[in-house]
Design an enzyme around this catalytic site. Structure first.
Site, short mmCIF file in Angstrom:
data_model
loop_
_atom_site.label_atom_id
_atom_site.label_comp_id
_atom_site.label_asym_id
_atom_site.label_seq_id
_atom_site.Cartn_x
_atom_site.Cartn_y
_atom_site.Cartn_z
CD GLU A 229 -6.32 1.22 -4.32
OE1 GLU A 229 -6.91 0.12 -4.22
OE2 GLU A 229 -6.25 2.05 -3.41
CG HIS B 182 -6.97 4.31 0.77
ND1 HIS B 182 -5.60 4.17 0.75
CD2 HIS B 182 -7.41 3.76 -0.39
CE1 HIS B 182 -5.24 3.58 -0.38
NE2 HIS B 182 -6.32 3.32 -1.09
CG ASP C 123 -2.18 0.77 1.06
OD1 ASP C 123 -2.40 1.33 -0.02
OD2 ASP C 123 -2.97 0.81 2.03
ZN ZN Z 1 -4.61 5.36 2.03
#
Ligand code: ZN
Length: 527
Positions: free
Chosen positions: A296, A371, A174
């Site tokens: 992403e 998120h 991430d």
């Molecule tokens: Zn984030």
């Protein structure tokens, strides 16, 4: 759906395993769900003398590094330490213990900063039929917790094996900002890459005067964007498009100023995303040829909301640049503060979210990624209504807060020390977070009775944020060269393992119920 056929579970445990374990440690724990048989050899995860091991019963444990072994009933019980090498061998033996790309399947991201929460995540997701992304850590989180991408993935591997979870999971590297970030996670075996170009998003674009806006528009990296200012204007301005989502059709139209603002705001971020995506693709070709992965683009950590026409511009430009994303995280309207519910106007959020869902559906069918998605209970029904079948909900720090319930309940002195320390760290640590915590509203731990600790700090918004954002300081704090809290905290979680899992299951169950429609199903591997 899984490789269950190759590796049937075993019930009951073979006598050699049970008695061999007892001969090593009479308090040994056998994780029943982990029992598997493959080619005549039985495998299980066990806890011996306080430490987890892979137990292998059979004549020939294939390639695992063995710590101790005992003979029992004519068989050998080998106890193999949970090392990186053994984790890798385990993934080879049981491919379901390795992560895989999830494509556009709706998924729940369950970040586990301590490496001990994953069994709770698995059980919550399994119960609800939700596809989990288990190894989800940002580079920032890994720096703060002192864990490498490999350690994060290995901890998840053991947890997946412990739970006998064969249905498949993703691993999300991430908030990657540099090629070096990509390399570290690629090498560890991640299957999803979240590129974060937010440093290249121009948050002033919304308010620039015409002349300054024109200058910045001209100065965009047009070469990297593979076009020119004139062509870009021609492509978008004065040509209204109907964006046809399943739910409704959205009209998107740019005048020259709106296009310039969108391009200035996101143009450099698009160029950076393209560079990162192409780098990732080349590295895959080189080191993991033929393997698929999820990609992403996230701009959630930026100052101004992504409006519908800006989202459309980003999606259309990604398509033009040949960058295919499986999910995209716009910056949504309202405040997504850590550890607490959504702050903002729910009607405005739903209106905007519906547009984002329409664009995501029409411009490639990628998932909308949310998120800081934990604890946002008031918007879950909205997410479920408009994007339940193409959603990626990411949670992380909320699991750390669930873990803190254990010291709050069972080790009040340790918990008070941690809270005191968090108070001292708060002003420094808040710098990288968007929170509105009112420290004065939180009682000092010396004033709170043991029985009220959990309620005071873990049920209250201000208390939750205090502990949520100071996690890195709490975990990395040392005194006289030794971890100040971390070891005692983790030992306590081991001692109350099942209670810790139950807290997570309850909390994640509430998230899943809230969205209502998170029941994604993975297609069979290879399809
Ligand atoms: Zn984030």
């Amino acid at each position: 759906m899984s490789e269950e056929v190759d590796t049937p579970s075993v019930d009951p445990a073979p006598r050699e395993l049970v008695e061999g374990l007892a001969s090593v440690d009479e308090d040994a724990t056998l994780y029943e769900q982990s029992l598997r048989e493959k080619e005549g050899t039985v495998y299980a995860l066990v806890r011996v003398s306080g430490t987890k091991h892979l137990a292998v019963v059979g004549s020939n444990p294939p390639g695992f590094e063995v710590g101790t072994s005992v003979e029992e009933g004519g068989e050998t019980l080998a106890l193999c330490p949970c090392t990186p090498e053994n984790a890798e061998r385990l993934r080879d033996q049981f491919p379901w213990a390795a992560p895989r790309p999830l494509g556009r399947t709706t998924a729940l991201g369950c970040g586990d900063r301590l490496g001990l929460a994953t069994p709770g995540h698995i059980r919550a997701c399994e119960e609800a039929g939700v596809v989990p992304v288990l190894a989800q850590q940002s580079i920032r989180e890994m720096e703060r917790t002192g864990r490498s991408p490999q350690e994060v993935l290995d901890d998840v591997t053991w947890a997946v094996f412990q739970e006998g979870f064969t249905a498949g999971y993703g691993a999300d590297a991430d908030h990657l900002k540099t090629p070096a970030d990509v390399d570290a996670c690629l090498e560890a075996g991640y299957t999803m890459y979240t590129i974060d170009p937010s440093e290249h998003v121009d948050d002033e674009a919304d308010h620039l005067e015409a002349a300054a806006l024109a200058d910045r528009f001209e100065a965009l990296p047009w070469d990297e964007l593979g076009t020119t200012p004139e062509t870009c204007l021609d492509r978008y301005v004065g040509a209204p498009v109907s964006v046809d989502g399943a739910e409704r059709t959205l009209q998107v139209e740019f005048d020259e100023t709106a296009l310039k603002r969108a391009a200035v705001k996101y143009g450099r971020a698009l160029a950076h995303t393209r560079r990162m995506a192409e780098y990732l693709s080349r590295q895959y070709d080189r080191t993991r040829p033929g393997e698929d992965y999820d990609l992403e683009m996230s701009v959630d950590e930026t100052a101004t909301p992504t409006r519908a026409h800006e989202h459309y511009f980003v999606a259309a430009e990604l398509n033009r640049l040949g960058v295919e994303v499986t999910s995209l995280a716009p910056r949504f309207v309202g405040d997504f503060e850590k550890g607490i519910d959504y702050v903002g106007d729910l009607d405005a959020f739903e209106e905007a979210f519906r547009d984002h869902a329409t664009i995501a559906r029409a411009e490639g069918g990628y998932k909308l990624s949310i998120h800081s998605g934990s604890d946002k209970f008031s918007i879950y029904p909205i997410l479920g209504r408009h994007a339940g079948d193409h959603l990626h909900l990411k949670t992380a720090g909320t699991s750390f807060l669930e873990a803190l319930r254990i010291p709050a309940r069972h080790a009040p002195t340790l918990f008070r020390d941690m809270v005191d320390f968090a108070f001292r760290r708060f002003e420094d640590d808040r710098a990288t977070y968007h929170v509105t915590t009112d420290l004065d509203a939180i009682p000092r731990p010396s004033k709170v009775a043991d029985a009220d600790l959990e309620e005071t700090y873990l049920e209250d918004d201000d208390g939750r944020q205090l502990l949520h954002i100071t996690y890195g300081s709490l975990l990395s704090a040392t005194r006289e060269g030794r971890p100040r809290f971390k070891d005692r905290f983790l030992t306590l979680l081991d001692d109350h393992e099942e209670e810790h899992y139950q807290a997570l299951i309850a909390h994640f169950g509430d998230h899943i119920d809230g969205v209502g429609d998170l029941g994604g199903r993975l297609p069979p591997e290879g399809s």
